[in-house]
Design a protein around this motif. Sequence first.
Motif, PDB file in Angstrom:
ATOM      1  N   LEU A   1      28.888  37.111  36.074  1.00  0.00           N
ATOM      2  CA  LEU A   1      30.127  36.698  36.688  1.00  0.00           C
ATOM      3  C   LEU A   1      31.157  36.410  35.581  1.00  0.00           C
ATOM      4  O   LEU A   1      32.228  36.792  35.997  1.00  0.00           O
ATOM      5  N   ALA A   2      30.779  35.942  34.533  1.00  0.00           N
ATOM      6  CA  ALA A   2      31.643  35.635  33.470  1.00  0.00           C
ATOM      7  C   ALA A   2      32.105  36.970  32.808  1.00  0.00           C
ATOM      8  O   ALA A   2      33.381  37.019  32.609  1.00  0.00           O
ATOM      9  N   SER A   3      31.399  37.929  32.608  1.00  0.00           N
ATOM     10  CA  SER A   3      31.567  39.283  32.116  1.00  0.00           C
ATOM     11  C   SER A   3      32.717  39.982  33.345  1.00  0.00           C
ATOM     12  O   SER A   3      33.583  40.564  32.666  1.00  0.00           O
ATOM     13  N   LEU A   4      32.386  39.799  34.364  1.00  0.00           N
ATOM     14  CA  LEU A   4      33.076  40.539  35.448  1.00  0.00           C
ATOM     15  C   LEU A   4      34.708  39.821  35.286  1.00  0.00           C
ATOM     16  O   LEU A   4      35.815  40.624  35.308  1.00  0.00           O
ATOM     17  N   ASP A   5      34.666  38.562  35.228  1.00  0.00           N
ATOM     18  CA  ASP A   5      36.134  37.882  35.377  1.00  0.00           C
ATOM     19  C   ASP A   5      36.686  38.398  33.826  1.00  0.00           C
ATOM     20  O   ASP A   5      37.898  38.689  33.822  1.00  0.00           O
ATOM     21  N   GLN A   6      36.042  38.263  32.748  1.00  0.00           N
ATOM     22  CA  GLN A   6      36.716  38.971  31.420  1.00  0.00           C
ATOM     23  C   GLN A   6      37.184  40.433  31.678  1.00  0.00           C
ATOM     24  O   GLN A   6      38.212  40.707  31.232  1.00  0.00           O
ATOM     25  N   SER A   7      36.359  41.339  32.314  1.00  0.00           N
ATOM     26  CA  SER A   7      36.704  42.561  32.568  1.00  0.00           C
ATOM     27  C   SER A   7      37.997  42.746  33.396  1.00  0.00           C
ATOM     28  O   SER A   7      38.804  43.588  32.942  1.00  0.00           O
ATOM     29  N   LEU A   8      37.970  41.979  34.542  1.00  0.00           N
ATOM     30  CA  LEU A   8      39.269  41.962  35.295  1.00  0.00           C
ATOM     31  C   LEU A   8      40.329  41.613  34.674  1.00  0.00           C
ATOM     32  O   LEU A   8      41.546  42.239  34.575  1.00  0.00           O
ATOM     33  N   GLY A   9      40.182  40.597  33.650  1.00  0.00           N
ATOM     34  CA  GLY A   9      41.522  40.280  33.045  1.00  0.00           C
ATOM     35  C   GLY A   9      41.833  41.337  31.709  1.00  0.00           C
ATOM     36  O   GLY A   9      42.990  41.267  31.753  1.00  0.00           O
ATOM     37  N   ARG A  10      41.024  41.925  31.357  1.00  0.00           N
ATOM     38  CA  ARG A  10      41.474  42.968  30.182  1.00  0.00           C
ATOM     39  C   ARG A  10      42.049  44.262  30.793  1.00  0.00           C
ATOM     40  O   ARG A  10      43.003  44.734  30.490  1.00  0.00           O
ATOM     41  N   MET A  11      41.521  44.413  32.108  1.00  0.00           N
ATOM     42  CA  MET A  11      42.034  45.607  32.886  1.00  0.00           C
ATOM     43  C   MET A  11      43.490  45.165  33.848  1.00  0.00           C
ATOM     44  O   MET A  11      44.129  46.075  34.211  1.00  0.00           O
ATOM     45  N   GLY A  12      43.603  43.720  33.915  1.00  0.00           N
ATOM     46  CA  GLY A  12      44.588  43.421  34.754  1.00  0.00           C
ATOM     47  C   GLY A  12      44.642  43.920  35.960  1.00  0.00           C
ATOM     48  O   GLY A  12      45.560  43.983  37.092  1.00  0.00           O
ATOM     49  N   LEU A  13      43.190  43.566  36.713  1.00  0.00           N
ATOM     50  CA  LEU A  13      42.808  44.105  38.201  1.00  0.00           C
ATOM     51  C   LEU A  13      42.441  42.678  38.680  1.00  0.00           C
ATOM     52  O   LEU A  13      42.117  41.745  38.067  1.00  0.00           O
ATOM     53  N   ASP A  14      42.841  42.817  40.192  1.00  0.00           N
ATOM     54  CA  ASP A  14      41.973  41.681  41.031  1.00  0.00           C
ATOM     55  C   ASP A  14      40.637  42.233  41.363  1.00  0.00           C
ATOM     56  O   ASP A  14      39.789  40.967  41.601  1.00  0.00           O
ATOM     57  N   TYR A  15      40.261  43.293  41.375  1.00  0.00           N
ATOM     58  CA  TYR A  15      39.000  43.774  41.696  1.00  0.00           C
ATOM     59  C   TYR A  15      38.564  44.944  41.282  1.00  0.00           C
ATOM     60  O   TYR A  15      39.476  45.869  40.704  1.00  0.00           O
ATOM     61  N   VAL A  16      37.292  45.401  41.057  1.00  0.00           N
ATOM     62  CA  VAL A  16      37.084  46.477  40.903  1.00  0.00           C
ATOM     63  C   VAL A  16      36.550  47.289  42.009  1.00  0.00           C
ATOM     64  O   VAL A  16      35.945  46.363  42.720  1.00  0.00           O
ATOM     65  N   ASP A  17      36.044  48.272  42.024  1.00  0.00           N
ATOM     66  CA  ASP A  17      35.800  49.185  43.135  1.00  0.00           C
ATOM     67  C   ASP A  17      34.221  49.189  43.225  1.00  0.00           C
ATOM     68  O   ASP A  17      33.601  48.906  44.178  1.00  0.00           O
ATOM     69  N   ILE A  18      33.795  49.336  42.139  1.00  0.00           N
ATOM     70  CA  ILE A  18      32.020  49.184  42.095  1.00  0.00           C
ATOM     71  C   ILE A  18      31.854  48.351  40.707  1.00  0.00           C
ATOM     72  O   ILE A  18      32.101  48.646  39.586  1.00  0.00           O
ATOM     73  N   PHE A  19      31.064  47.252  40.690  1.00  0.00           N
ATOM     74  CA  PHE A  19      30.474  46.319  39.636  1.00  0.00           C
ATOM     75  C   PHE A  19      28.906  46.690  39.589  1.00  0.00           C
ATOM     76  O   PHE A  19      28.244  46.395  40.708  1.00  0.00           O
ATOM     77  N   TYR A  20      28.498  47.267  38.236  1.00  0.00           N
ATOM     78  CA  TYR A  20      27.108  47.507  38.046  1.00  0.00           C
ATOM     79  C   TYR A  20      26.324  46.289  37.304  1.00  0.00           C
ATOM     80  O   TYR A  20      26.867  45.764  36.394  1.00  0.00           O
ATOM     81  N   SER A  21      25.154  46.309  37.530  1.00  0.00           N
ATOM     82  CA  SER A  21      24.039  45.573  36.748  1.00  0.00           C
ATOM     83  C   SER A  21      23.650  46.899  35.771  1.00  0.00           C
ATOM     84  O   SER A  21      23.216  47.801  36.152  1.00  0.00           O
TER      85      SER A  21
END
Length: 342
Positions: free
Chosen positions: A118-138
Amino acid sequence: MSYVPAEDRYERMTYRRSGRSGLLLPAISFGLWQNFGNEDRPLETGRAIVRRAFDLGITHFDLANNYGPPYGSAEANFGQILRNDLVPYRDELVISTKAGYDMWPGPYGEGGSRKYLLASLDQSLGRMGLDYVDIFYSHRFDPETPLEETMGALDTAVKQGKALYVGVSSYSAEKTREAHAILAELRTPFVINQPSYSMLNRWIEPELLDTLGELGLGCIVFSPLAQGMLTDKYLGGIPEGSRATRGSTLSPDLLTDETLEKIRRLNEIAQARGQTLAQMALAWALRDPRVTSALVGASSVAQLEANIAALGDLEFTDEELAEIDRYATESDINIWAKSSAE
């Protein structure tokens, strides 16, 4: 001038349903694993490739937290391309990212824990400037974390509105089935598995494809060109400056004399079909209807266009498939096998 995509972009691409979900993906998706880090190529080169991909009907762009180098830079660069060119078309795009491999120092920077994912996803969204991704993978199965925790983190990402769908990468048939059972109970939209697969790495055929078909999950294959081995680049050996000489994920040890001979024989079959070896390899990876999409990368617009041209001939005769099977055999190149075996 502002970027305006080609009006006929959706006429140029074939779209396939991801399992029994409502999600359609292009038969060829674009991956940013290579060539989009700060240490690779100028941003403008990547920008031209991404725009051309969208012009050709590629709607799916696949990333991970640690794509670079350095880690995170592919997402940051893609975020800049989004802001410059693709923001008006966000609802026409499927953007995915992953977490599982090492990303930052310390005990919380890799694996399958809720803390990390969950921390990584928040970082990824911040880097891409997105509110959400369409698919989040393990990104990988973590044997040291309960699968219930890893899948619970994916469920939380959806419930928080930070992902629309979830997926797994390099999970075995058994672990995919276990993950599916957990996510079904949570009513989480689990839609896809992303395994490595190519003519030299056929590990998904004995069990995984059957499992995905039974469970109604999609399959998006990565490294369908065996990290460049299934191109004309290595027909004469290992050229200077190729990925195999740069100490990256393609070790020269994988390019044995036996494997190079297989590649040359497969190239002869491709030539007889009127395709390049890379085009035939992509068409072959897509021959099974349970394979939703094949991920490709590109270092130039010309390379991207050549790969997409594979969609011009996806049909194989029984004789061609039999001849391919003589040389398309396991070549011990699956560097992700550990995750899939656990």
